[in-house]
Design a protein around this motif. Structure first.
Motif, PDB file in Angstrom:
ATOM      1  N   MET A   1       0.830  -1.205   0.000  1.00  0.00           N
ATOM      2  CA  MET A   1       0.000   0.000   0.000  1.00  0.00           C
ATOM      3  C   MET A   1       0.871   1.265   0.000  1.00  0.00           C
ATOM      4  SD  MET A   1      -3.210   1.168   2.301  1.00  0.00           S
ATOM      5  CE  MET A   1      -2.369   2.097   3.521  1.00  0.00           C
ATOM      6  N   SER A   2       2.004   1.215   0.693  1.00  0.00           N
ATOM      7  CA  SER A   2       2.896   2.357   0.752  1.00  0.00           C
ATOM      8  C   SER A   2       3.386   2.746  -0.652  1.00  0.00           C
ATOM      9  CB  SER A   2       4.079   2.028   1.668  1.00  0.00           C
ATOM     10  OG  SER A   2       5.047   3.020   1.566  1.00  0.00           O
TER      11      SER A   2
ATOM     12  N   TYR B   1      -1.539  10.090   2.508  1.00  0.00           N
ATOM     13  CA  TYR B   1      -2.098  10.696   3.725  1.00  0.00           C
ATOM     14  C   TYR B   1      -1.052  11.565   4.416  1.00  0.00           C
ATOM     15  CZ  TYR B   1      -4.942  10.877   7.989  1.00  0.00           C
ATOM     16  OH  TYR B   1      -5.700  11.291   9.056  1.00  0.00           O
ATOM     17  N   ALA B   2       0.185  11.065   4.487  1.00  0.00           N
ATOM     18  CA  ALA B   2       1.300  11.805   5.086  1.00  0.00           C
ATOM     19  C   ALA B   2       2.590  11.117   4.683  1.00  0.00           C
ATOM     20  CB  ALA B   2       1.175  11.808   6.609  1.00  0.00           C
ATOM     21  N   SER B   3       3.709  11.866   4.731  1.00  0.00           N
ATOM     22  CA  SER B   3       4.993  11.220   4.417  1.00  0.00           C
ATOM     23  C   SER B   3       5.362  10.253   5.544  1.00  0.00           C
ATOM     24  CB  SER B   3       6.093  12.275   4.278  1.00  0.00           C
ATOM     25  OG  SER B   3       5.796  13.119   3.199  1.00  0.00           O
TER      26      SER B   3
ATOM     27  N   ILE C   1      -5.418  -0.439  14.973  1.00  0.00           N
ATOM     28  CA  ILE C   1      -4.437   0.333  14.185  1.00  0.00           C
ATOM     29  C   ILE C   1      -4.420  -0.168  12.736  1.00  0.00           C
ATOM     30  CG2 ILE C   1      -1.958   0.814  13.899  1.00  0.00           C
ATOM     31  CD1 ILE C   1      -1.719   1.050  16.907  1.00  0.00           C
ATOM     32  N   ILE C   2      -4.441  -1.482  12.576  1.00  0.00           N
ATOM     33  CA  ILE C   2      -4.465  -2.049  11.211  1.00  0.00           C
ATOM     34  C   ILE C   2      -5.753  -1.623  10.498  1.00  0.00           C
ATOM     35  CG2 ILE C   2      -4.683  -4.245   9.959  1.00  0.00           C
ATOM     36  CD1 ILE C   2      -1.808  -3.653  10.809  1.00  0.00           C
ATOM     37  N   TYR C   3      -6.860  -1.639  11.268  1.00  0.00           N
ATOM     38  CA  TYR C   3      -8.153  -1.217  10.709  1.00  0.00           C
ATOM     39  C   TYR C   3      -8.054   0.243  10.247  1.00  0.00           C
ATOM     40  CZ  TYR C   3     -13.057   0.350  10.891  1.00  0.00           C
ATOM     41  OH  TYR C   3     -14.270   0.908  10.593  1.00  0.00           O
ATOM     42  N   SER C   4      -7.387   1.091  11.049  1.00  0.00           N
ATOM     43  CA  SER C   4      -7.257   2.510  10.713  1.00  0.00           C
ATOM     44  C   SER C   4      -6.406   2.705   9.458  1.00  0.00           C
ATOM     45  CB  SER C   4      -6.643   3.255  11.901  1.00  0.00           C
ATOM     46  OG  SER C   4      -6.201   4.513  11.498  1.00  0.00           O
ATOM     47  N   ILE C   5      -5.312   1.923   9.343  1.00  0.00           N
ATOM     48  CA  ILE C   5      -4.404   2.097   8.188  1.00  0.00           C
ATOM     49  C   ILE C   5      -5.048   1.569   6.901  1.00  0.00           C
ATOM     50  CG2 ILE C   5      -2.183   1.383   7.172  1.00  0.00           C
ATOM     51  CD1 ILE C   5      -1.019   1.278   9.998  1.00  0.00           C
TER      52      ILE C   5
ATOM     53  N   LYS D   1      -4.639   4.717   4.489  1.00  0.00           N
ATOM     54  CA  LYS D   1      -3.689   5.805   4.730  1.00  0.00           C
ATOM     55  C   LYS D   1      -2.330   5.412   4.164  1.00  0.00           C
ATOM     56  CE  LYS D   1      -6.056   7.268   8.957  1.00  0.00           C
ATOM     57  NZ  LYS D   1      -7.152   6.309   8.889  1.00  0.00           N
ATOM     58  N   ARG D   2      -2.003   5.987   3.004  1.00  0.00           N
ATOM     59  CA  ARG D   2      -0.694   5.692   2.403  1.00  0.00           C
ATOM     60  C   ARG D   2       0.332   6.650   2.985  1.00  0.00           C
ATOM     61  NH1 ARG D   2       2.396   6.730  -2.506  1.00  0.00           N
ATOM     62  NH2 ARG D   2       0.866   8.149  -3.396  1.00  0.00           N
ATOM     63  N   ALA D   3       1.495   6.094   3.333  1.00  0.00           N
ATOM     64  CA  ALA D   3       2.581   6.914   3.864  1.00  0.00           C
ATOM     65  C   ALA D   3       3.895   6.314   3.395  1.00  0.00           C
ATOM     66  CB  ALA D   3       2.518   6.953   5.380  1.00  0.00           C
TER      67      ALA D   3
END
Length: 652
Positions: A465-466, A474-476, A494-498, A504-506
């Protein structure tokens, strides 16, 4: 840091500072102890002055100071130092691995000490100011005491290191003055020294039907012993032990001087509201100076107690026993802190005490009950500490038997005070206990519903995903605070959030974990590269006295990793990358919200209800960890979800 360590060594400066910080409470007790022993405003207790009463009183004071303060605290308890720090929570940190139930004496003792902090300033300051009624019988003492207390709490926010420098010399003057005044009277009746014989104490207790009430009054002479242990970190064991010898001699001399003054009035009933033996042994011309020094000593005693309360609360917050509150550090001096919420609560409490009881004689009736409870709790914890230190069983057993007996007797003596005002401090102690117990238990209930999963199952998908440019970035650098104790685990939330809540790509994902350890000032960290360059975990090990500024600490660690070439935080956007511009950092704090509570028992629902109310007035997670709010996203997730198989539905 160095100057702090120097003060712990035996030195003239260390001795002077310990005089100023530690003995405020115990050092101002001669203001009211004899007054309380001879009788209070309750006419049934006002007693004729007799030799048995006075000699027995001195004897009881001497042996209480010897057994309780000297032996239990100065000799035995001061050994229980946690890397140089003392106090009931430091002691608890030393022994908490021994047994789960030790949390109870620690919390009860902590609450009793805080409750005591509400009555000590009013009683010491009132006792000092009431000395002026000799000159001005109609003096509005209540208003003066309230003004002094208000002033004392207002200056807390500016830090007290400035005033602190003057404390030592003033307290040295105070103790010397008490010793000299005492000697002046002992010379007139040298045989008073025989009161050291414990037979007189025994005689008084067996012959007087008010024995328990007298014990409750005698106990006031040792109330500052807990504070003496709490301040171990400021002064060091050797300084406390040596300075205590001087303090104890001056105290005993003063009590004996007061006893001589009383014996010269043998057979009379003295109105103690007007005639405090403490002021009566001063020469007429010296009285105004004496009252002035007493007032300053009373303010210093109150100051030491307030500082102690701040330290206690700060430790409780770090040990997860108190809601997260704002803690300020007004000066660079180590151990100097200011807790605004506690400051104003104590202020309101102290003013409440003055308005409720009006006179120091009435406060004596309320004083001492909660501190006996704190001492009993310390006894339990110290016995566990001795066990940990592999002391012989017979020593631990005799320590427990002797001190449970002494303090149990004092507790019975102080229970008489319940109706006369002891209910006030006990009620405050109970409220504080409810807060601490709720905070501690709610956390355990919440942790029961936190689901941990193996983090390595998700390595590939996070890496993919990164690098997936079809997902908006989403953010660096994306940082999550995790409560998982093991590197191999992560909360499912946390996994659910990412991956699911909003993918959320970072460029780099960081997991930050904070562990509060039993050593007071430990500051260490470990770095684990779970997926090199993609998923990095940092574990902070911080002592229970260390300020948790995660923002600052995290930046420091990242800077070190960049310097060592272990990580690259340059922005991956082409236009920014060629100019070597650092990428943005974003913190995500996941807040677990209790939405459905039907799985909980009635007791747990009650705990969670109070917890929710406390949460509203406490600091948010992100503020508590010192995160920069402009870079924080707070995501609320339900703590419990009803599983779909428990719902029945019929398709038509």
């Amino acid at each position: 840091m160095s100057n702090h360590k120097d003060l712990q060594k035996l030195s003239a400066a260390g001795l002077l500072i310990s005089l100023g910080i530690i003995y405020g409470d115990i050092g101002t007790s001669p203001l009211y102890v004899f007054k309380a022993i001879i009788g209070t405003e309750h006419s049934s207790l006002s007693q004729q002055i007799s030799q048995t009463l006075v000699l027995g009183g001195v004897s009881l004071i001497f042996w209480t100071l010897t057994l309780q303060t000297t032996l239990k605290y100065v000799v035995i308890t001061l050994r229980a130092d946690n890397k140089g720090e003392g106090g009931i929570f430091s002691l608890f940190s030393l022994v908490r691995r021994k047994a789960k139930w030790l949390i109870i004496p620690a919390v009860v003792g902590g609450c009793a000490l805080l409750a005591d902090g509400i009555i000590t300033p009013p009683i010491t300051i009132s006792s000092a100011i009431e000395g002026l009624t000799v000159y001005y019988p109609n003096l509005p003492t209540v208003q003066i005491v309230i003004a002094i207390i208000a002033g004392l709490f207002i200056i807390q926010q500016f830090g007290t290191s400035l005033v602190g420098k003057a404390f030592g010399p003033i307290m040295f003057l105070w103790f010397t003055m008490m010793g000299v005044l005492g000697i002046g009277y002992i010379i007139q009746m040298p045989w008073i020294l025989k009161a050291i014989n414990p037979y007189y104490a025994y005689q008084l207790l067996t012959s007087n039907y008010n024995a328990f009430i007298i014990l409750g009054a005698v106990f006031l002479c040792t109330t500052g012993a807990e504070a003496l242990y709490s301040d171990l970190g400021h002064c060091g064991r050797d300084n406390i032990r040596i300075s205590w010898i001087y303090v104890k001699v001056c105290l005993i001399l003063n009590y004996m001087g007061q006893a001589v003054w009383l014996l010269q009035r043998e057979g009379k009933v003295v109105d103690l509201a007007m005639n405090n033996p403490f002021y009566k042994i001063m020469p007429e011309w010296f009285l105004i100076f004496g009252i002035g020094i007493a007032t300053v000593a009373a303010i210093i005693a109150s100051q030491a107690l307030i500082s102690g309360s701040f330290t206690l609360i700060a430790e409780a917050v770090r040990l997860n026993l108190w809601p997260k509150v704002k803690i300020n550090y007004p000066s660079e001096q180590k151990g100097q802190l200011y807790v605004p919420s506690v400051n104003w609560l104590l202020c309101a409490g102290c003013i409440g005490v003055v308005l409720l009881f009006q006179h120091s004689a009435r406060m004596e009736a309320a004083y001492g009950l909660s501190i006996t409870v704190a001492m009993l709790m310390t006894t339990i914890l110290v016995s566990k500490f001795l066990q940990r230190k592999k002391a012989p069983t017979y020593i631990i057993a005799s320590f427990l038997v002797v001190y449970l007996l002494i303090e149990g007797t004092f507790l019975l003596g102080n229970l008489v005070k319940f109706v006369h005002g002891g209910w006030f401090t006990l009620t405050i102690g109970l409220v504080l206990f409810l807060v601490m117990w709720t905070w501690h238990t709610a956390r355990k209930i919440k942790n029961r519903y936190v689901k941990f999963i193996e983090v390595d199952d998700y390595f590939n998908i996070i890496k993919e995903m990164s690098e997936d440019e079809s997902v908006p970035k989403y953010a660096s650098q994306l940082v999550y605070l995790t409560s998982a104790n093991f590197n191999s685990e992560i909360e499912s939330k946390i996994i659910y959030s990412i991956l699911q809540k909003q993918p959320k790509r970072a460029d780099v994902y960081w997991l930050v974990h904070v562990d509060v350890v039993d050593e007071p000032y430990k500051r260490e960290y470990e770095v684990d590269f779970l997926v090199p360059g993609k998923l990095i975990r940092i574990d902070f090990k911080l002592g229970f006295r260390v300020e948790q500024q995660i923002n600052l600490l995290f930046r420091k660690v990242v800077e070190e990793l960049v310097k060592n070439g272990e990580v690259d935080i340059t922005s991956r956007y082409k236009s920014l990358n060629k100019h070597k511009i650092v990428g943005d950092f974003r913190f995500v704090v996941i807040e677990k919200v209790l939405s459905r509570s039907h799985n909980l028992s009635f007791y747990e629902k009650f705990i969670m209800f109070i917890y929710t109310q406390l949460k509203k007035v406490s600091l948010s997670e992100e503020r508590n960890f010192g995160l920069d709010l402009s870079f924080v996203t707070v995501e609320k997730v339900p703590l419990m979800l009803t599983s779909p198989d428990s719902v029945e539905l019929h398709r038509v």
